[in-house]
Design an enzyme around this catalytic site. Structure first.
Site, PDB file in Angstrom:
ATOM      1  N   LEU A 132      31.786  65.195  27.045  1.00 39.27           N
ATOM      2  CA  LEU A 132      32.906  64.406  27.575  1.00 39.27           C
ATOM      3  C   LEU A 132      33.598  63.611  26.466  1.00 39.27           C
ATOM      4  O   LEU A 132      32.935  63.035  25.604  1.00 39.27           O
ATOM      5  CB  LEU A 132      32.335  63.422  28.621  1.00 39.27           C
ATOM      6  CG  LEU A 132      33.299  62.405  29.221  1.00 39.27           C
ATOM      7  CD1 LEU A 132      34.277  63.064  30.182  1.00 39.27           C
ATOM      8  CD2 LEU A 132      32.525  61.300  29.954  1.00 39.27           C
ATOM      9  N   ASP A 134      41.202  48.524  38.502  1.00 41.12           N
ATOM     10  CA  ASP A 134      41.799  47.259  38.946  1.00 41.12           C
ATOM     11  C   ASP A 134      40.996  46.654  40.105  1.00 41.12           C
ATOM     12  O   ASP A 134      40.377  47.377  40.881  1.00 41.12           O
ATOM     13  CB  ASP A 134      43.260  47.514  39.373  1.00 41.12           C
ATOM     14  CG  ASP A 134      44.066  46.219  39.442  1.00 41.12           C
ATOM     15  OD1 ASP A 134      43.623  45.194  38.876  1.00 41.12           O
ATOM     16  OD2 ASP A 134      45.136  46.243  40.075  1.00 41.12           O
ATOM     17  N   HIS A 179      34.750  41.225  35.870  1.00 38.24           N
ATOM     18  CA  HIS A 179      34.890  42.105  34.700  1.00 38.24           C
ATOM     19  C   HIS A 179      33.517  42.574  34.223  1.00 38.24           C
ATOM     20  O   HIS A 179      33.323  43.727  33.864  1.00 38.24           O
ATOM     21  CB  HIS A 179      35.607  41.376  33.560  1.00 38.24           C
ATOM     22  CG  HIS A 179      37.005  40.955  33.896  1.00 38.24           C
ATOM     23  ND1 HIS A 179      37.864  41.764  34.583  1.00 38.24           N
ATOM     24  CD2 HIS A 179      37.694  39.800  33.656  1.00 38.24           C
ATOM     25  CE1 HIS A 179      39.024  41.141  34.740  1.00 38.24           C
ATOM     26  NE2 HIS A 179      38.941  39.942  34.185  1.00 38.24           N
TER      27      HIS A 179
HETATM   28  C1  IPE Z   1      46.418  47.092  34.961  1.00 37.22           C
HETATM   29  O1  IPE Z   1      45.901  46.106  35.801  1.00 37.22           O
HETATM   30  C2  IPE Z   1      45.726  47.047  33.638  1.00 37.22           C
HETATM   31  C3  IPE Z   1      44.294  47.304  33.631  1.00 37.22           C
HETATM   32  C4  IPE Z   1      43.534  47.650  34.628  1.00 37.22           C
HETATM   33  C5  IPE Z   1      43.689  47.164  32.357  1.00 37.22           C
HETATM   34  P1  IPE Z   1      46.670  44.735  36.039  1.00 37.22           P
HETATM   35  O2  IPE Z   1      45.907  44.020  37.076  1.00 37.22           O
HETATM   36  O3  IPE Z   1      46.874  44.036  34.752  1.00 37.22           O
HETATM   37  O4  IPE Z   1      48.088  45.225  36.575  1.00 37.22           O
HETATM   38  P2  IPE Z   1      49.229  44.429  37.339  1.00 37.22           P
HETATM   39  O5  IPE Z   1      49.525  43.210  36.529  1.00 37.22           O
HETATM   40  O6  IPE Z   1      48.695  44.068  38.679  1.00 37.22           O
HETATM   41  O7  IPE Z   1      50.356  45.403  37.415  1.00 37.22           O
HETATM   42  C1  IPE Z   2      41.300  44.778  36.253  1.00 37.29           C
HETATM   43  O1  IPE Z   2      40.977  43.794  37.155  1.00 37.29           O
HETATM   44  C2  IPE Z   2      40.779  44.484  34.879  1.00 37.29           C
HETATM   45  C3  IPE Z   2      41.813  44.101  33.910  1.00 37.29           C
HETATM   46  C4  IPE Z   2      43.091  44.094  34.093  1.00 37.29           C
HETATM   47  C5  IPE Z   2      41.326  43.754  32.602  1.00 37.29           C
HETATM   48  P1  IPE Z   2      41.894  42.546  37.396  1.00 37.29           P
HETATM   49  O2  IPE Z   2      41.422  41.442  36.506  1.00 37.29           O
HETATM   50  O3  IPE Z   2      43.312  42.876  37.252  1.00 37.29           O
HETATM   51  O4  IPE Z   2      41.529  42.180  38.893  1.00 37.29           O
HETATM   52  P2  IPE Z   2      42.537  41.680  40.013  1.00 37.29           P
HETATM   53  O5  IPE Z   2      43.650  42.667  40.092  1.00 37.29           O
HETATM   54  O6  IPE Z   2      43.007  40.343  39.587  1.00 37.29           O
HETATM   55  O7  IPE Z   2      41.691  41.638  41.235  1.00 37.29           O
HETATM   56 MG    MG Z   3      44.728  43.478  38.567  1.00 43.50          MG
END
Ligand code: IPE
Ligand code: IPE
Ligand code: MG
Length: 255
Positions: A137, A26, A43
């Site tokens: 792995l 995240d 990403h």
């Molecule tokens: C959780 O991250 C899902 C992934 C990393 C794929 P999110 O950014 O979507 O989670 P929330 O919405 O903050 O809980």
């Molecule tokens: C995690 O990063 C990746 C996915 C959920 C696909 P985020 O896109 O949630 O990044 P933040 O949380 O908005 O910074």
């Molecule tokens: Mg996020």
């Protein structure tokens, strides 16, 4: 009987290096916004972190690495971000699978594939098939995955495969139908990006997993940051319901 023992039924063997690490990657969006870049640039950069982490896990002899790439709730994001993420998954599979295979890595995807386009479903199948017999792995990518989806689909399959049984069902009946039937429960759960929640990741499997949260954003999560997570794990006392005294007694009797 499943392939692996359940943490609630028997006491697992826990080693110095976690056997299975599950990660919520995240913070990509925030990493990009901090640099005045579009969220999707985060990403893209995040894929590089994945590459480095896979290498490090293989080196450390971690047996299973499971990465949350797209949750069942991430469809709620703007359409352009969703399609970028789907494209990124497709590109990464195409580009990396030969290299994974060369390195004896087995690739698996878990999640509901019914919303993916045909080309992506095909690419997933091809990638899994190519690497299926690898013994290094096991890298699992969770895409359109949700813990509740997993428990429900497993429950439905369990009922389908026991049409004459009305219950009661046991853990042993259910767990072979979970999406990750091929892996033991995670030893260590890592979430980058500062949020302290599970966001519908592996709800069943995290029953006795050690949790590690860090504010580091996913694209900044380098080898050193990962080693810190493992270091924290090594400080934990995994009791699985027992007392600390019982554990030190066990160590004495083993000595
Ligand atoms: C959780 O991250 C899902 C992934 C990393 C794929 P999110 O950014 O979507 O989670 P929330 O919405 O903050 O809980
Ligand atoms: C995690 O990063 C990746 C996915 C959920 C696909 P985020 O896109 O949630 O990044 P933040 O949380 O908005 O910074
Ligand atoms: Mg996020």
């Amino acid at each position: 009987m499943g392939l692996f023992s359940s943490s609630t039924q028997t006491i697992p063997n826990a080693g110095e290096i976690p056997n299975h690490i599950a990660v919520i990657m995240d913070g990509n969006g925030r990493w990009a916004r901090k640099r005045f870049l579009p969220r999707v640039a985060g990403h893209k950069r995040g894929v590089e972190t994945v590459r480095d982490l896979v290498k490090l896990c293989a080196k450390l002899n971690v047996k299973y690495l499971t990465l949350f790439a797209f949750s069942s709730e991430n469809w709620r994001r703007p359409e352009n971000e969703v399609s970028f993420l789907m494209g990124l998954l497709m590109d990464a599979l195409k580009r990396e699978v030969a290299k994974l295979h060369e390195n004896n890595i087995r690739l698996k995807l878990i999640g509901d594939r019914s919303r993916f386009n045909k080309a992506l479903v095909k690419q997933i199948k091809v990638s899994e098939k190519l690497t299926a017999k690898n013994t290094g792995l096991t890298l699992t990518i969770a895409a359109n995955y949700g813990g509740r989806w997993d428990i429900l689909q497993a429950t439905n399959k369990m009922i389908d495969s026991n049409p004459n049984q009305l219950g009661p069902f046991t853990e042993e009946d259910l767990t072979p139908h979970l999406a990750m039937d091929y892996a033991p429960e995670p030893d260590l759960f890592v979430r980058t990006g500062g949020e302290k929640r599970v966001s519908n990741f592996l709800l069943w499997q995290l029953a006795y997993t050690e949790f590690y949260f860090t504010d580091t954003l996913w694209p900044d999560f380098d080898d050193e940051a990962f080693q810190a997570a493992i270091g924290s794990y090594q400080q934990r006392e995994r009791r699985f319901g027992r007392t600390s005294e019982q554990l030190s007694g066990e160590q004495l009797s083993n000595a």
